[in-house]
Design a protein around this motif. Structure first.
Motif, mmCIF file in Angstrom:
data_model
loop_
_atom_site.group_PDB
_atom_site.id
_atom_site.type_symbol
_atom_site.label_atom_id
_atom_site.label_comp_id
_atom_site.label_asym_id
_atom_site.label_seq_id
_atom_site.Cartn_x
_atom_site.Cartn_y
_atom_site.Cartn_z
ATOM 1 N N ARG A 1 -46.826 31.783 53.632
ATOM 2 C CA ARG A 1 -47.051 31.972 52.197
ATOM 3 C C ARG A 1 -48.287 32.831 51.943
ATOM 4 O O ARG A 1 -48.282 33.681 51.038
ATOM 5 C CB ARG A 1 -47.177 30.621 51.484
ATOM 6 N N ARG A 2 -49.343 32.623 52.725
ATOM 7 C CA ARG A 2 -50.540 33.460 52.536
ATOM 8 C C ARG A 2 -50.199 34.927 52.818
ATOM 9 O O ARG A 2 -50.651 35.820 52.090
ATOM 10 C CB ARG A 2 -51.673 32.998 53.445
ATOM 11 N N ALA A 3 -49.410 35.191 53.856
ATOM 12 C CA ALA A 3 -48.981 36.564 54.132
ATOM 13 C C ALA A 3 -48.207 37.122 52.949
ATOM 14 O O ALA A 3 -48.341 38.300 52.588
ATOM 15 C CB ALA A 3 -48.143 36.601 55.401
ATOM 16 N N GLY A 4 -47.390 36.277 52.307
ATOM 17 C CA GLY A 4 -46.647 36.706 51.140
ATOM 18 C C GLY A 4 -47.544 37.075 49.975
ATOM 19 O O GLY A 4 -47.319 38.084 49.292
ATOM 20 N N THR B 1 -53.926 38.487 43.477
ATOM 21 C CA THR B 1 -55.392 38.374 43.466
ATOM 22 C C THR B 1 -55.808 37.020 44.029
ATOM 23 O O THR B 1 -55.276 35.984 43.603
ATOM 24 C CB THR B 1 -55.931 38.507 42.031
ATOM 25 N N PRO B 2 -56.738 36.986 44.983
ATOM 26 C CA PRO B 2 -57.195 35.695 45.519
ATOM 27 C C PRO B 2 -57.734 34.795 44.416
ATOM 28 O O PRO B 2 -58.376 35.264 43.465
ATOM 29 C CB PRO B 2 -58.298 36.096 46.501
ATOM 30 N N THR B 3 -57.479 33.514 44.521
ATOM 31 C CA THR B 3 -57.912 32.549 43.508
ATOM 32 C C THR B 3 -59.139 31.754 43.940
ATOM 33 O O THR B 3 -59.709 31.027 43.136
ATOM 34 C CB THR B 3 -56.774 31.556 43.204
ATOM 35 N N ASP B 4 -59.529 31.890 45.198
ATOM 36 C CA ASP B 4 -60.623 31.069 45.706
ATOM 37 C C ASP B 4 -61.565 31.910 46.560
ATOM 38 O O ASP B 4 -61.141 32.805 47.293
ATOM 39 C CB ASP B 4 -60.077 29.909 46.555
ATOM 40 N N GLY B 5 -62.852 31.589 46.421
ATOM 41 C CA GLY B 5 -63.865 32.267 47.227
ATOM 42 C C GLY B 5 -64.362 31.346 48.310
ATOM 43 O O GLY B 5 -63.784 31.212 49.378
ATOM 44 N N GLY B 6 -65.455 30.651 47.993
ATOM 45 C CA GLY B 6 -65.958 29.663 48.940
ATOM 46 C C GLY B 6 -67.011 30.217 49.873
ATOM 47 O O GLY B 6 -67.324 31.409 49.891
ATOM 48 N N GLU B 7 -67.553 29.324 50.669
ATOM 49 C CA GLU B 7 -68.612 29.649 51.618
ATOM 50 C C GLU B 7 -68.046 30.399 52.817
ATOM 51 O O GLU B 7 -67.050 29.980 53.408
ATOM 52 C CB GLU B 7 -69.297 28.347 52.080
ATOM 53 N N LYS B 8 -68.687 31.521 53.169
ATOM 54 C CA LYS B 8 -68.168 32.353 54.252
ATOM 55 C C LYS B 8 -69.171 32.550 55.382
ATOM 56 O O LYS B 8 -68.999 33.438 56.218
ATOM 57 C CB LYS B 8 -67.754 33.722 53.706
ATOM 58 N N ARG B 9 -70.223 31.732 55.424
ATOM 59 C CA ARG B 9 -71.249 31.971 56.437
ATOM 60 C C ARG B 9 -70.707 31.882 57.854
ATOM 61 O O ARG B 9 -71.028 32.717 58.711
ATOM 62 C CB ARG B 9 -72.411 30.976 56.259
ATOM 63 N N LYS B 10 -69.882 30.868 58.125
ATOM 64 C CA LYS B 10 -69.340 30.733 59.477
ATOM 65 C C LYS B 10 -68.467 31.926 59.836
ATOM 66 O O LYS B 10 -68.513 32.433 60.966
ATOM 67 C CB LYS B 10 -68.537 29.438 59.594
ATOM 68 N N ALA B 11 -67.659 32.371 58.882
ATOM 69 C CA ALA B 11 -66.796 33.519 59.140
ATOM 70 C C ALA B 11 -67.613 34.783 59.382
ATOM 71 O O ALA B 11 -67.291 35.593 60.256
ATOM 72 C CB ALA B 11 -65.843 33.720 57.962
ATOM 73 N N ARG C 1 -45.094 26.689 53.163
ATOM 74 C CA ARG C 1 -46.498 26.464 53.511
ATOM 75 C C ARG C 1 -46.537 26.073 54.990
ATOM 76 O O ARG C 1 -45.905 25.105 55.388
ATOM 77 C CB ARG C 1 -47.099 25.351 52.663
ATOM 78 N N THR C 2 -47.311 26.804 55.781
ATOM 79 C CA THR C 2 -47.326 26.563 57.219
ATOM 80 C C THR C 2 -48.146 25.330 57.581
ATOM 81 O O THR C 2 -47.858 24.652 58.563
ATOM 82 C CB THR C 2 -47.875 27.795 57.955
ATOM 83 N N PHE C 3 -49.157 25.009 56.775
ATOM 84 C CA PHE C 3 -50.067 23.918 57.101
ATOM 85 C C PHE C 3 -50.001 22.825 56.035
ATOM 86 O O PHE C 3 -49.342 22.976 55.008
ATOM 87 C CB PHE C 3 -51.487 24.447 57.267
ATOM 88 N N GLU C 4 -50.712 21.724 56.316
ATOM 89 C CA GLU C 4 -50.540 20.499 55.525
ATOM 90 C C GLU C 4 -51.285 20.491 54.199
ATOM 91 O O GLU C 4 -51.117 19.572 53.409
ATOM 92 C CB GLU C 4 -50.972 19.278 56.351
ATOM 93 N N GLY C 5 -52.141 21.465 53.954
ATOM 94 C CA GLY C 5 -52.794 21.549 52.669
ATOM 95 C C GLY C 5 -54.259 21.177 52.689
ATOM 96 O O GLY C 5 -54.786 20.666 53.679
ATOM 97 N N PRO C 6 -54.983 21.433 51.586
ATOM 98 C CA PRO C 6 -56.419 21.143 51.490
ATOM 99 C C PRO C 6 -56.724 19.683 51.801
ATOM 100 O O PRO C 6 -55.992 18.778 51.422
ATOM 101 C CB PRO C 6 -56.737 21.472 50.019
ATOM 102 N N GLY C 7 -57.816 19.484 52.522
ATOM 103 C CA GLY C 7 -58.216 18.141 52.913
ATOM 104 C C GLY C 7 -57.596 17.688 54.213
ATOM 105 O O GLY C 7 -58.114 16.780 54.858
ATOM 106 N N ASP D 1 -58.250 24.682 53.554
ATOM 107 C CA ASP D 1 -59.513 24.468 52.844
ATOM 108 C C ASP D 1 -60.211 25.784 52.534
ATOM 109 O O ASP D 1 -60.875 25.922 51.498
ATOM 110 C CB ASP D 1 -60.449 23.586 53.684
ATOM 111 N N HIS D 2 -60.090 26.761 53.424
ATOM 112 C CA HIS D 2 -60.812 28.027 53.274
ATOM 113 C C HIS D 2 -59.899 29.191 52.907
ATOM 114 O O HIS D 2 -60.311 30.345 52.977
ATOM 115 C CB HIS D 2 -61.567 28.344 54.568
ATOM 116 N N CYS D 3 -58.667 28.889 52.519
ATOM 117 C CA CYS D 3 -57.720 29.949 52.181
ATOM 118 C C CYS D 3 -58.082 30.586 50.835
ATOM 119 O O CYS D 3 -58.366 29.875 49.862
ATOM 120 C CB CYS D 3 -56.302 29.378 52.108
ATOM 121 N N PRO D 4 -58.053 31.925 50.740
ATOM 122 C CA PRO D 4 -58.364 32.584 49.460
ATOM 123 C C PRO D 4 -57.302 32.355 48.389
ATOM 124 O O PRO D 4 -57.521 32.684 47.231
ATOM 125 C CB PRO D 4 -58.461 34.070 49.840
#
Length: 377
Positions: free
Chosen positions: A39-42, A49-59, A226-232, A238-241
């Protein structure tokens, strides 16, 4: 010596702005590195347009570490790094290519590796945290990571290096017979590394191509699974845009996965599966408790392929009533005949005085077993 009146400016805002300026085009092709989730690839392919930002320090730290490792590979071994491959539907940048001797001999000397590979090998560098490290050592690359590198290798086998500025001579090689793919995992917390290699598998590469075709065939991203189980439940989610686009805004107190229940029939099906999974887990949990009991009292150490360590079992901290009474006396306060630890603690905190504690050796924290994979010498 100059004393600075203000705290030095943090570099993280600058790092986030620099990361935001990295080239990210509106996509008519799927990037091989975007094949983590259908779905993210789609969303990316349809230009959402991405709906989420979030912390990117680790990335960002991972990106910097990644760049340094690849630069060292180029300078020391002459590997070809960060090169573009593409066809009509997929594009990507291969981290590193170690050419075999025959293929390398067709290039100018400055582009040849100092030590050719027995078979041309496509390598991908992945940075991981210590939290993920034991899983990396035990299970290696994930299906999504293997799919990504198989796509890189398949593009190189079918199309060769893209004929673009900066790699024209590489493009003249035409299709390159890739024989192996390699993952180089780096622990970004302590620098440990782990290498996993496997032969190129044409059947699995075809499966990766089919995966891309399914994404491209979808009329909307929402048609894709959706490939994964979702936020949390998934760090990737959790970190998907596109987390909010995918899972929506959830009512307070509800988990995002609750949007998957639409009616009583869905509830009945979920409950039935819940009961089935619980029944399957019960004997495994009982067996795990039994094995934990067997290991009780074993010394920490290396046993076979696994490392046994223990944590916990420490004396608990409790209020030191005698020490609190002594503080009261020194402060000229009346000590209650029957000391009330809670009231005395509150008064000391209100006065800004640290509350004294002592270790109770008769009450200890629970002991936890920790099992990790033995490191290769």
């Amino acid at each position: 010596m100059t004393i600075m009146a203000e705290r030095p400016v943090s570099l993280w805002p600058a790092a986030h702005k620099a990361d935001a300026r990295r080239p990210r085009s509106l996509q008519t092709k799927i990037g091989a590195s975007d094949t983590v989730c259908a779905r993210r690839a789609g969303y990316l392919l349809h230009g959402r347009t991405p709906t989420d930002g979030g912390e990117k320090r680790k990335a960002i730290l991972g990106t910097w570490l990644h760049a340094g490792i690849l630069a060292a590979a180029r300078e020391e071994f002459g590997w070809i790094i960060e090169r573009r491959v593409e066809d009509e539907t997929i594009r990507g940048h291969i981290d590193a290519v170690q050419l075999d001797g025959d293929t390398a001999a067709r290039l100018p000397r400055r582009l040849r590796p100092s030590l050719p590979a027995e078979e041309t090998t496509v390598e991908d560098v992945k940075t991981k945290s210590t939290y993920q490290w034991d899983s990396v050592l035990r299970y290696g690359a994930s299906d999504a990571e293997i799919r990504q590198v198989l796509l890189y290798a398949d593009l190189l086998r079918s199309e060769g290096f893209a004929d673009v500025e900066g790699q024209r001579q590489l493009a003249r090689l035409g299709p390159v017979n890739v024989g192996r793919i390699r993952f180089r995992f780096i622990n970004r917390d302590n620098g440990d590394d782990h290498v996993q290699e496997m032969a190129f598998n044409a059947e699995r590469a075809s499966g990766a191509r089919w995966w891309v075709q399914q994404v491209r065939a979808a009329a909307t991203p929402e048609e894709l699974p959706r490939t994964f189980e979702g936020p949390g439940l998934s760090a990737i989610c959790d970190h998907c845009p596109f987390k909010t686009a995918c899972w929506g805004s959830v009512a307070a107190g509800r988990r995002p996965q609750s949007i998957l229940i639409h009616d009583d029939a869905d509830r009945a099906a979920a409950l039935e599966e819940y009961v089935e999974v619980t029944a399957e887990m019960k004997p495994l949990k009982e067996r795990l408790k039994f094995l934990r009991a067997k290991l009780d009292g074993s010394d920490a150490g290396v046993y076979g392929d696994n490392v046994l360590t223990w944590s916990g079992g420490n004396p608990t901290k409790v209020d030191d009533v005698d020490a609190m009474a002594a503080l009261y006396r020194r402060a000229g306060l009346e000590v209650p005949m029957a000391p009330d630890a809670s009231a005395m603690r509150a008064q000391l905190k209100a006065a800004g005085i640290p509350v004294p504690v002592r270790l109770d050796h008769d009450r200890r924290t629970s002991v936890s077993i920790n099992v990790s994979l033995r490191k290769n010498p």
